[in-house]
Design a protein around this motif. Structure first.
Motif, short mmCIF file in Angstrom:
data_model
loop_
_atom_site.label_atom_id
_atom_site.label_comp_id
_atom_site.label_asym_id
_atom_site.label_seq_id
_atom_site.Cartn_x
_atom_site.Cartn_y
_atom_site.Cartn_z
N SER A 1 -17.33 52.13 -7.63
CA SER A 1 -18.29 51.98 -8.72
C SER A 1 -17.76 51.08 -9.83
N THR A 2 -16.53 51.31 -10.25
CA THR A 2 -15.97 50.48 -11.32
C THR A 2 -15.74 49.05 -10.85
N GLY A 3 -15.41 48.90 -9.56
CA GLY A 3 -15.24 47.56 -9.01
C GLY A 3 -16.55 46.78 -9.00
N HIS A 4 -17.65 47.46 -8.66
CA HIS A 4 -18.96 46.81 -8.68
C HIS A 4 -19.36 46.45 -10.12
N ALA A 5 -19.03 47.32 -11.06
CA ALA A 5 -19.34 47.01 -12.46
C ALA A 5 -18.58 45.77 -12.92
N LYS A 6 -17.34 45.65 -12.49
CA LYS A 6 -16.53 44.48 -12.84
C LYS A 6 -17.11 43.21 -12.21
N THR A 7 -17.43 43.29 -10.91
CA THR A 7 -18.01 42.14 -10.23
C THR A 7 -19.33 41.73 -10.87
N MET A 8 -20.18 42.72 -11.18
CA MET A 8 -21.45 42.45 -11.83
C MET A 8 -21.23 41.70 -13.13
N ALA A 9 -20.33 42.18 -13.95
CA ALA A 9 -20.10 41.57 -15.26
C ALA A 9 -19.66 40.12 -15.13
N TYR A 10 -18.68 39.86 -14.28
CA TYR A 10 -18.17 38.50 -14.15
C TYR A 10 -19.19 37.56 -13.52
N ASN A 11 -19.95 38.03 -12.55
CA ASN A 11 -20.97 37.17 -11.94
C ASN A 11 -22.10 36.86 -12.92
N LEU A 12 -22.49 37.85 -13.71
CA LEU A 12 -23.52 37.61 -14.73
C LEU A 12 -23.03 36.60 -15.77
N ILE A 13 -21.80 36.76 -16.21
CA ILE A 13 -21.24 35.83 -17.19
C ILE A 13 -21.20 34.41 -16.63
N HIS A 14 -20.74 34.28 -15.39
CA HIS A 14 -20.62 32.95 -14.76
C HIS A 14 -21.97 32.25 -14.70
N PHE A 15 -22.98 32.94 -14.20
CA PHE A 15 -24.29 32.32 -14.07
C PHE A 15 -24.93 32.05 -15.44
N ALA A 16 -24.74 32.98 -16.38
CA ALA A 16 -25.30 32.78 -17.71
C ALA A 16 -24.68 31.55 -18.39
N ARG A 17 -23.39 31.38 -18.24
CA ARG A 17 -22.72 30.21 -18.82
C ARG A 17 -23.20 28.93 -18.15
N ASN A 18 -23.39 28.98 -16.84
CA ASN A 18 -23.91 27.80 -16.14
C ASN A 18 -25.29 27.41 -16.65
N PHE A 19 -26.17 28.40 -16.83
CA PHE A 19 -27.51 28.10 -17.32
C PHE A 19 -27.49 27.62 -18.77
#
Length: 205
Positions: free
Chosen positions: A174-192
């Motif tokens: 669960s905590t690993g998925h939360a970490k992955t979610m956070a970093y992937n959201l940040i990456h795509f948000a910064r790209n946009f």
């Protein structure tokens, strides 16, 4: 950049939320990465039923919707009840849908260039079903869904301790998925933020 967490617990903020506790795993990463994060417990507000951006008659959704419009990252959090997302989560998705006809300066849905994820907790089955429902809703209205942005904890099957009581923060999945979610959201948000979706071929005109 801003992240907004809409906590769709059936409990008001006077009571601890398991969904909020799991979200804090992602929130900590947002803070480390310089992303401003706000957490709203929707049960604290009078939100009318409907599919518009303002239903009137004391509807408090418009103030929340202004925060949605300002956010780069939107996360909906929900507990599971009978294998489904909460009634408040359904209400939130309906109200978000109500604003989908509004456009940005390019004539695209105002949700374009925003990214979305979901946090789910419960002590019963249904996490993937609820995530699929919420994330499809995001995609349909124009919010981009990056890979692996569903963080959830359901514990053992059947009645039992919820996330906080079961020390779910020690669950690597669960905590690993939360970490992955956070970093992937940040990456795509910064790209946009640097390279927004072109208007050619996808305006609402």
């Amino acid at each position: 950049m801003k992240a907004l967490f809409l906590n769709c617990s059936l409990k008001t903020s006077e009571t601890a939320s398991n969904t909020d506790a799991l979200y804090k795993e992602a929130e900590a990463i947002f803070q480390q990465e310089g992303i401003e994060s706000e957490n709203i417990r929707l049960a604290d507000y009078k939100i009318a039923y409907g599919v518009s951006d303002d239903e009137g008659h004391g509807d408090e959704w418009p103030a929340i919707f202004e925060k949605v419009k300002a956010a780069d990252i939107l996360i909906v959090g929900t507990p599971l009840w009978l294998g489904e997302k909460s009634s408040i989560a359904t209400l939130a998705i309906e109200r978000l849908y109500g604003g989908s006809s509004l456009t940005n300066e390019k004539g695209q849905s105002l949700y374009y260039n925003k990214v979305g994820g979901v946090v789910i907790t419960g002590n019963e089955d249904g996490a993937k079903h609820a995530a699929a429902s919420i994330l499809y809703g995001f995609s349909h209205i124009g919010i981009t869904v990056p890979p692996n942005v569903d963080a959830y904890w359901v514990g053992e099957a059947g009645p039992g301790d919820s996330y906080i009581e079961a020390n779910g923060q020690k669950n690597d999945f669960s905590t690993g998925h939360a970490k992955t979610m956070a970093y992937n959201l940040i990456h795509f948000a910064r790209n946009f933020n640097e390279n927004p979706i072109p208007a050619k071929g996808n305006t609402m005109e």
